[in-house]
Design an enzyme around this catalytic site. Structure first.
Site, PDB file in Angstrom:
ATOM      1  N   LYS A  22      -0.498  -5.226  -4.261  1.00 56.20           N
ATOM      2  CA  LYS A  22       0.303  -5.181  -3.040  1.00 56.20           C
ATOM      3  C   LYS A  22       1.251  -3.986  -3.017  1.00 56.20           C
ATOM      4  CE  LYS A  22      -0.150  -9.951  -1.577  1.00 56.20           C
ATOM      5  NZ  LYS A  22       0.502 -11.237  -1.241  1.00 56.20           N
ATOM      6  N   ARG A  37      -3.127 -15.338  -8.272  1.00 51.55           N
ATOM      7  CA  ARG A  37      -4.228 -14.967  -7.373  1.00 51.55           C
ATOM      8  C   ARG A  37      -4.446 -13.467  -7.518  1.00 51.55           C
ATOM      9  NH1 ARG A  37      -4.647 -13.136  -2.058  1.00 51.55           N
ATOM     10  NH2 ARG A  37      -6.390 -13.994  -0.841  1.00 51.55           N
TER      11      ARG A  37
END
Length: 276
Positions: A221, A255
């Site tokens: 991210k 995740r």
């Protein structure tokens, strides 16, 4: 809780679990969208399992900042075909969706968890998961994917996110969803500035203080790129560092895109803390 009721499975979360990301999307921030190619998606999922993934998270609608919704029929078709093909693999299948119709169809096809970035706020979403034993992942998001990164503001990001998640868990419980089915996700990157994301990571243990397990999704991210200067395809080291810090701060599920590297890092961590 150290045990999560997740559809056909009861997952022991006393040791962290690695959840692999399988993107059936046309559009993905990380560049790994498979455009609904079922054969490639199944091959990627099989490789993730060989590398040590213990859960699969399947999504057919991009939720990157600035993304637009996809047609329900397209998302339904892609998700259900994958679940039908993979449901006999003896691995928990999580479906990343905000649409109640997709939730219902995926669960009917054999999915084990619904991972909703909208925290089951869409009309009919709670009803779609209330019955049965599927896991439910409740995530915080400020705004909607298309606009969520346009000047997000908080007075106390950790406290506000915890308060939001508490309210959504209460709504699920009122509809009959047992706490043993619930996972919390603070929503890294979903309506948060860089400083907000790192405050959440630093204080992640607070999210599990009420006894519910925590899922952390930091992989590749922009919060990682912001501090490393690395492009999205160059964030492997930062991603596994983020996963490790999340686990050290109490995450029961991480995740990730890069399963093998994450498993290696967690194996070293486990040997260090357990002496084996």
């Amino acid at each position: 809780m150290s045990v999560l009721q997740c559809g056909r499975f009861r997952l022991d979360l006393s040791q962290p679990r690695v959840m692999a990301i399988i993107n059936l999307t046309d559009d993905s921030f990380s560049g790994d969208g498979l455009r609904g190619d079922l054969a490639r998606a199944l091959a990627r999922a099989e490789r993730a399992l060989e590398e040590g993934a213990e859960m699969l998270d399947i999504g057919a609608e991009s939720t990157r900042p600035g993304s637009d919704p996809v047609p329900e029929a397209q998302e339904l078709e892609r998700v259900v075909r994958f679940v039908e093909a993979a449901r006999d693999w003896k691995v928990p299948l999580s479906i990343d969706t905000v649409k109640p119709a997709v939730m219902r169809a995926a669960l009917a096809a054999g999915a084990d968890m619904i991972n909703d970035i909208n925290a089951f706020r869409e009309p009919g979403a709670i009803e779609a998961v209330a019955a049965g034993e599927s896991g439910v992942c409740v995530m915080h998001m400020l705004g909607q994917p298309r606009t969520m990164q346009q000047d997000p503001r908080y007075a106390d990001v950790v406290g506000e996110v915890i308060g939001f998640l508490d309210e959504r868990v209460a709504a699920l419980q009122a509809a009959g969803v047992g706490r043993e089915r619930v996972v919390l996700d603070p929503g890294f990157g979903f309506g948060k500035r860089v400083e907000h994301n790192y405050a959440l990571l630093r204080e992640l243990a607070r999210f599990g203080a009420g006894g519910l397990p925590v899922l952390a999704g930091l992989s590749r991210k922009s919060m990682l790129g912001a501090v490393t200067g690395r492009a999205v395809g160059e964030r492997l080291a930062a991603s596994v560092a983020g996963a490790l810090i999340a686990v050290q701060n109490g995450a029961g599920i991480v995740r990730v895109h890069d399963v093998a590297a994450t498993r290696d890092v967690l194996a070293v961590w486990k040997a260090t803390v357990t002496g084996c």
